[in-house]
Design an enzyme around this catalytic site. Structure first.
Site, PDB file in Angstrom:
ATOM      1  N   ASP A 257     -34.180  -7.949 -11.071  1.00  0.00           N
ATOM      2  CA  ASP A 257     -34.952  -6.974 -11.843  1.00  0.00           C
ATOM      3  C   ASP A 257     -36.057  -6.430 -10.940  1.00  0.00           C
ATOM      4  O   ASP A 257     -36.942  -7.169 -10.499  1.00  0.00           O
ATOM      5  CB  ASP A 257     -35.550  -7.627 -13.092  1.00  0.00           C
ATOM      6  CG  ASP A 257     -36.100  -6.598 -14.062  1.00  0.00           C
ATOM      7  OD1 ASP A 257     -37.175  -6.051 -13.767  1.00  0.00           O
ATOM      8  OD2 ASP A 257     -35.468  -6.328 -15.093  1.00  0.00           O
ATOM      9  N   ASN A 265     -41.603   4.996 -11.862  1.00  0.00           N
ATOM     10  CA  ASN A 265     -41.143   6.254 -12.460  1.00  0.00           C
ATOM     11  C   ASN A 265     -42.315   7.087 -12.965  1.00  0.00           C
ATOM     12  O   ASN A 265     -42.356   8.312 -12.792  1.00  0.00           O
ATOM     13  CB  ASN A 265     -40.181   5.965 -13.614  1.00  0.00           C
ATOM     14  CG  ASN A 265     -38.736   5.835 -13.152  1.00  0.00           C
ATOM     15  OD1 ASN A 265     -38.362   6.360 -12.121  1.00  0.00           O
ATOM     16  ND2 ASN A 265     -37.937   5.113 -13.910  1.00  0.00           N
ATOM     17  N   HIS A 270     -39.042  10.417 -11.550  1.00  0.00           N
ATOM     18  CA  HIS A 270     -37.706   9.816 -11.610  1.00  0.00           C
ATOM     19  C   HIS A 270     -36.913   9.954 -10.319  1.00  0.00           C
ATOM     20  O   HIS A 270     -36.114   9.056 -10.000  1.00  0.00           O
ATOM     21  CB  HIS A 270     -36.927  10.423 -12.783  1.00  0.00           C
ATOM     22  CG  HIS A 270     -37.432   9.961 -14.115  1.00  0.00           C
ATOM     23  ND1 HIS A 270     -37.125   8.719 -14.637  1.00  0.00           N
ATOM     24  CD2 HIS A 270     -38.237  10.548 -15.030  1.00  0.00           C
ATOM     25  CE1 HIS A 270     -37.696   8.577 -15.815  1.00  0.00           C
ATOM     26  NE2 HIS A 270     -38.388   9.671 -16.082  1.00  0.00           N
ATOM     27  N   ASP A 274     -34.905   6.913  -8.720  1.00  0.00           N
ATOM     28  CA  ASP A 274     -33.488   6.917  -8.358  1.00  0.00           C
ATOM     29  C   ASP A 274     -33.290   6.465  -6.911  1.00  0.00           C
ATOM     30  O   ASP A 274     -32.332   5.735  -6.600  1.00  0.00           O
ATOM     31  CB  ASP A 274     -32.904   8.323  -8.544  1.00  0.00           C
ATOM     32  CG  ASP A 274     -32.772   8.700 -10.013  1.00  0.00           C
ATOM     33  OD1 ASP A 274     -32.880   7.796 -10.880  1.00  0.00           O
ATOM     34  OD2 ASP A 274     -32.576   9.898 -10.303  1.00  0.00           O
ATOM     35  N   GLU A 300     -33.017  -0.924 -14.444  1.00  0.00           N
ATOM     36  CA  GLU A 300     -33.406  -1.422 -13.129  1.00  0.00           C
ATOM     37  C   GLU A 300     -32.906  -2.840 -12.919  1.00  0.00           C
ATOM     38  O   GLU A 300     -33.392  -3.568 -12.057  1.00  0.00           O
ATOM     39  CB  GLU A 300     -34.927  -1.379 -12.959  1.00  0.00           C
ATOM     40  CG  GLU A 300     -35.700  -2.383 -13.794  1.00  0.00           C
ATOM     41  CD  GLU A 300     -36.022  -1.893 -15.206  1.00  0.00           C
ATOM     42  OE1 GLU A 300     -36.932  -2.466 -15.813  1.00  0.00           O
ATOM     43  OE2 GLU A 300     -35.369  -0.954 -15.687  1.00  0.00           O
TER      44      GLU A 300
END
Length: 404
Positions: A257, A265, A270, A274, A300
């Site tokens: 995680d 983010n 974003h 990514d 994630e």
């Protein structure tokens, strides 16, 4: 008893081949499939050659007759190259023309009266192309071999029929005025029709199988990272766990995680998030073995299954953690911290994936409570999945009531 006219049969065969060829060219353009275009063009070319040869064979000059036969051999070479293109290989241009050039060279050296020998050479060339096509399809056979046997059986049977003149050459008399109505010419004409229809059946079976496979792959892959999604990961892990269970070997599962991903983010947008996900997927796949499985099972959250003991799994997890921490991402606002918390759980041979994931998730929760950017190993497997679900629900935050 009504006899079959060979000229009519050959014309029917060419019309069938031309219709099927036009259909394949059309679908090849619709589906943007180069292989279908190759197959369709080969059918059209071969049909035109046989039709002209059948309708006006006696009226053609020697040079035009030779050219028509050469075109037919080029069409056979195109069928072989279509199989190559279908499986992602480049066309073999010398091989495409070899049959036609070989035929032209052989005929130019033969006595014009040696019709039987010309027939044997022509049948041999087509048989070689049929064998090459079957070999190309055989080399690309899939696990569903029993269902796919027509893929290579059809060209093999075609080659065997065309080799009949070689085996029974003493019985063939092309110079005989009754030869055009002989049983052998009728057999070859009927076989040509069956081969045209059978080959198209095989082609569309291959195309359909590839389409289904592509859809299955798309349904099991994460488009951003190129890794398995949750569904694909679970299906692949089930097969590995079953294989390892038969050998009596343990398996280890880890859950990753990425720390503070939501804030990344929020702060950097974003696109940066990514890039973080793609970077981590690269780190995971680089540090795992080919025999290990990995996938993105949440936003994630990633997971991996390793056919090894818990101790070995912890070492691998620590290697992934260190590699990700030192990778780093730099954006316009500055460097972005790249850390990950990892929970690891191992079990004896045959342990179910859900049980291992439940234990790894508990260890992941401990890693986060312990300060993040760390690896925690599960001390024991949960007694039941139901107890684990209750424990998970108990530690989830209680939503606050909305205020005016």
């Amino acid at each position: 008893m009504m006899s079959l006219d060979s000229i009519t049969l050959y014309l029917v065969a060419t019309m069938v081949a031309a219709l099927l060829g036009a259909m394949m060219v059309f679908f090849g353009r619709q589906e943007k499939s180069p292989a279908l275009k190759w197959w369709g063009t080969a059918y059209l070319l071969g049909a035109a050659s046989v039709a002209l040869w059948t309708a006006a064979g006696d009226k053609l000059g020697a040079q035009l007759y030779l050219a028509l036969n050469a075109v037919g051999f080029v069409a056979c070479g195109m069928v072989w190259n279509a199989a190559r293109v279908f499986h992602g290989r480049k066309p073999n241009w010398p091989g495409l023309l070899f049959g036609a050039l070989g035929w032209a060279a052989a005929v130019s050296l033969l006595d014009p009266a040696a019709a039987t020998l010309r027939m044997l050479i022509g049948a041999g060339i087509v048989s070689v192309y049929a064998a090459l096509t079957a070999g190309e399809l055989w080399s690309e056979r899939r696990k569903s071999l029993q269902r796919s046997w027509p893929v290579y059986a059809v060209p093999i049977m075609h080659g065997c029929v065309l080799m009949m003149p070689v085996l029974i050459g003493g019985f063939l008399r092309p110079n005989d005025p009754h030869f055009s109505n002989s049983i052998w010419v009728t057999v070859f004409a009927v076989e040509l029709i069956l081969y045209a229809v059978g080959t198209v059946f095989v082609i569309f079976m291959l195309v359909s199988e590839r389409t289904v496979t592509a859809h299955k792959t798309a349904a099991s892959m994460d488009p951003l990272t190129g890794m398995f999604n949750r569904r694909g990961f679970a299906e692949a892990c089930s097969r590995v766990i079953e294989r390892e269970a038969k050998a009596g070997r343990p398996v280890t599962v880890m859950i990753f995680d990425i720390d503070h991903f939501k804030s990344i983010n929020d702060r950097f947008g974003h696109p940066a998030g990514d890039e973080m996900l793609k970077l981590f997927s690269t780190v995971v796949t680089t540090n795992l073995r080919i025999s290990d499985l990995s996938g993105r099972i949440g936003g994630e959250e990633f997971a991996a299954l390793l056919p090894c003991s818990l101790e070995e799994g912890v070492l691998v997890a620590e290697r992934v953690r260190e590699a990700f921490e030192t990778s780093g991402i730099v954006v316009d606002e500055g460097p972005v911290d790249t850390t990950v918390s990892i929970g690891v759980a191992g079990g004896p041979a045959g342990t179910e994936l859900e049980v291992l994931l439940a234990a790894a998730d508990t260890a992941l929760y401990q890693a986060k409570r312990g300060g993040r950017n760390r690896v925690e190993a599960a001390e024991e497997l949960p007694l039941s999945l139901e107890n684990w679900r209750r424990q998970t629900a108990a530690r989830l935050p209680v939503p606050r009531p909305a205020t005016a």
